[in-house]
Write a protein that holds these residues in place. Sequence first.
Motif, PDB file in Angstrom:
ATOM      1  N   VAL A  86       0.870  -1.212   0.061  1.00  0.00           N
ATOM      2  CA  VAL A  86      -0.174  -0.004   0.065  1.00  0.00           C
ATOM      3  C   VAL A  86       0.767   1.143   0.151  1.00  0.00           C
ATOM      4  N   THR A  87       1.840   1.349   0.758  1.00  0.00           N
ATOM      5  CA  THR A  87       2.877   2.453   0.887  1.00  0.00           C
ATOM      6  C   THR A  87       4.452   1.974   0.391  1.00  0.00           C
ATOM      7  N   ALA A  88       4.505   0.859   0.284  1.00  0.00           N
ATOM      8  CA  ALA A  88       6.167   0.412  -0.101  1.00  0.00           C
ATOM      9  C   ALA A  88       6.179  -0.313  -1.483  1.00  0.00           C
ATOM     10  N   THR A  89       7.464   0.177  -2.097  1.00  0.00           N
ATOM     11  CA  THR A  89       7.781  -0.198  -3.418  1.00  0.00           C
ATOM     12  C   THR A  89       9.151  -1.038  -3.265  1.00  0.00           C
ATOM     13  N   THR A  90       9.693  -1.616  -4.233  1.00  0.00           N
ATOM     14  CA  THR A  90      11.121  -2.000  -4.293  1.00  0.00           C
ATOM     15  C   THR A  90      11.643  -1.969  -5.521  1.00  0.00           C
ATOM     16  N   GLN A  91      12.990  -1.747  -5.382  1.00  0.00           N
ATOM     17  CA  GLN A  91      13.891  -1.601  -6.602  1.00  0.00           C
ATOM     18  C   GLN A  91      14.639  -3.231  -6.747  1.00  0.00           C
ATOM     19  N   LEU A  92      14.689  -3.856  -5.698  1.00  0.00           N
ATOM     20  CA  LEU A  92      15.193  -5.022  -5.721  1.00  0.00           C
ATOM     21  C   LEU A  92      14.532  -5.880  -6.537  1.00  0.00           C
ATOM     22  N   PRO A  93      15.630  -6.906  -7.395  1.00  0.00           N
ATOM     23  CA  PRO A  93      15.021  -7.883  -8.117  1.00  0.00           C
ATOM     24  C   PRO A  93      14.228  -8.877  -7.317  1.00  0.00           C
ATOM     25  N   HIS A  94      13.255  -9.849  -8.014  1.00  0.00           N
ATOM     26  CA  HIS A  94      12.665 -10.931  -7.476  1.00  0.00           C
ATOM     27  C   HIS A  94      13.448 -12.068  -7.571  1.00  0.00           C
ATOM     28  N   LEU A  95      13.852 -12.601  -6.460  1.00  0.00           N
ATOM     29  CA  LEU A  95      14.796 -13.721  -6.624  1.00  0.00           C
ATOM     30  C   LEU A  95      14.220 -15.033  -6.469  1.00  0.00           C
ATOM     31  N   THR A  96      14.215 -16.185  -6.875  1.00  0.00           N
ATOM     32  CA  THR A  96      13.575 -17.490  -6.744  1.00  0.00           C
ATOM     33  C   THR A  96      14.288 -17.980  -5.385  1.00  0.00           C
ATOM     34  N   ASP A  97      15.530 -17.819  -5.285  1.00  0.00           N
ATOM     35  CA  ASP A  97      16.403 -18.600  -4.155  1.00  0.00           C
ATOM     36  C   ASP A  97      16.833 -17.516  -3.071  1.00  0.00           C
ATOM     37  N   THR A  98      17.104 -17.630  -2.050  1.00  0.00           N
ATOM     38  CA  THR A  98      17.679 -16.870  -1.141  1.00  0.00           C
ATOM     39  C   THR A  98      19.221 -16.719  -1.630  1.00  0.00           C
ATOM     40  N   ASP A 115      24.508 -14.503 -11.433  1.00  0.00           N
ATOM     41  CA  ASP A 115      24.957 -13.809 -12.294  1.00  0.00           C
ATOM     42  C   ASP A 115      24.300 -13.031 -13.457  1.00  0.00           C
ATOM     43  N   ASP A 116      23.023 -13.475 -13.405  1.00  0.00           N
ATOM     44  CA  ASP A 116      22.255 -13.043 -14.596  1.00  0.00           C
ATOM     45  C   ASP A 116      21.314 -12.015 -14.126  1.00  0.00           C
ATOM     46  N   VAL A 117      21.529 -11.460 -12.776  1.00  0.00           N
ATOM     47  CA  VAL A 117      20.957 -10.248 -12.095  1.00  0.00           C
ATOM     48  C   VAL A 117      21.782  -8.901 -12.492  1.00  0.00           C
ATOM     49  N   ALA A 118      20.834  -7.848 -12.879  1.00  0.00           N
ATOM     50  CA  ALA A 118      21.517  -6.675 -13.238  1.00  0.00           C
ATOM     51  C   ALA A 118      22.097  -6.080 -12.191  1.00  0.00           C
ATOM     52  N   PRO A 119      22.999  -5.199 -12.358  1.00  0.00           N
ATOM     53  CA  PRO A 119      23.404  -4.450 -11.325  1.00  0.00           C
ATOM     54  C   PRO A 119      22.472  -3.660 -10.499  1.00  0.00           C
ATOM     55  N   LEU A 120      22.549  -3.506  -9.213  1.00  0.00           N
ATOM     56  CA  LEU A 120      21.341  -2.980  -8.410  1.00  0.00           C
ATOM     57  C   LEU A 120      21.495  -1.410  -8.250  1.00  0.00           C
ATOM     58  N   SER A 121      20.242  -0.687  -8.423  1.00  0.00           N
ATOM     59  CA  SER A 121      20.226   0.562  -8.095  1.00  0.00           C
ATOM     60  C   SER A 121      20.708   1.147  -6.949  1.00  0.00           C
ATOM     61  N   HIS A 122      21.090   2.284  -6.804  1.00  0.00           N
ATOM     62  CA  HIS A 122      21.525   2.999  -5.532  1.00  0.00           C
ATOM     63  C   HIS A 122      20.097   2.774  -4.344  1.00  0.00           C
ATOM     64  N   PRO A 123      18.998   3.152  -4.737  1.00  0.00           N
ATOM     65  CA  PRO A 123      17.858   2.939  -3.886  1.00  0.00           C
ATOM     66  C   PRO A 123      17.703   1.360  -3.419  1.00  0.00           C
ATOM     67  N   ALA A 124      18.019   0.332  -4.344  1.00  0.00           N
ATOM     68  CA  ALA A 124      17.979  -0.970  -4.039  1.00  0.00           C
ATOM     69  C   ALA A 124      19.019  -1.389  -2.954  1.00  0.00           C
ATOM     70  N   LEU A 126      20.636   0.734  -1.062  1.00  0.00           N
ATOM     71  CA  LEU A 126      20.237   1.243   0.381  1.00  0.00           C
ATOM     72  C   LEU A 126      19.141   0.268   1.183  1.00  0.00           C
ATOM     73  N   GLN A 127      18.310  -0.128   0.379  1.00  0.00           N
ATOM     74  CA  GLN A 127      17.204  -1.338   1.132  1.00  0.00           C
ATOM     75  C   GLN A 127      18.071  -2.319   1.924  1.00  0.00           C
ATOM     76  N   LEU A 128      19.001  -2.901   1.097  1.00  0.00           N
ATOM     77  CA  LEU A 128      19.727  -3.926   1.622  1.00  0.00           C
ATOM     78  C   LEU A 128      20.767  -3.292   2.705  1.00  0.00           C
ATOM     79  N   ALA A 129      21.378  -2.363   2.472  1.00  0.00           N
ATOM     80  CA  ALA A 129      22.215  -1.822   3.668  1.00  0.00           C
ATOM     81  C   ALA A 129      21.548  -1.563   4.875  1.00  0.00           C
ATOM     82  N   CYS A 130      20.453  -0.891   4.659  1.00  0.00           N
ATOM     83  CA  CYS A 130      19.466  -0.599   5.893  1.00  0.00           C
ATOM     84  C   CYS A 130      18.955  -1.900   6.668  1.00  0.00           C
ATOM     85  N   THR A 131      18.595  -2.783   5.925  1.00  0.00           N
ATOM     86  CA  THR A 131      17.945  -4.016   6.574  1.00  0.00           C
ATOM     87  C   THR A 131      19.191  -4.804   7.134  1.00  0.00           C
TER      88      THR A 131
END
Length: 179
Positions: A86-98, A115-124, A126-131
Amino acid sequence: MAMLSAGLTAALTLTACGVPPSDAIEAGEPASGIFPRSEPSGQAVVSLYFLADGDPKAYPRKIDHPVDLRTVVGQPFYGPTRGEAVTATTQLPHLTDTPGVSADGGSDVSIKLPDDVAPLSHPAMLQLACTVAHVSGSLAASPANARRNEALASTSVHVLGDGRTTSQTADDCPSPRQS
């Protein structure tokens, strides 16, 4: 008259329960903060960071025990829940495995993406670093861990994939209570 008598009797019965009044009883230290809680159902509540209006924001989520760094880091890759969306979005790619996760025992955490995942954006990133920066506080709610949380802003996340490494610190992360 019978109604008045019954009401008066009930009032006297409730006020005369036989417990004498007392002064305040001192017992231990006053409350000193809020720590992430463990649910009795075998779940823990951790803060996952998604984007709200483009900025990282903590979203508390229940995760089954045992909770470890790899499990928590994998959660944002599944995206926000319906309620969070409702209020959240993500720029992280959806992964099928952890993704693979390793920590150096200090404040550096490496995350290996396929290896097939594109480079992550700055907001993505930040999501990981904060988590990652706030997962330690969620894993063990203790006063000793609270001292460790003061240094979490120095956490660095290194995302590896397809021969490249992207790094992000948690310097710009809001605390879960500010989100």
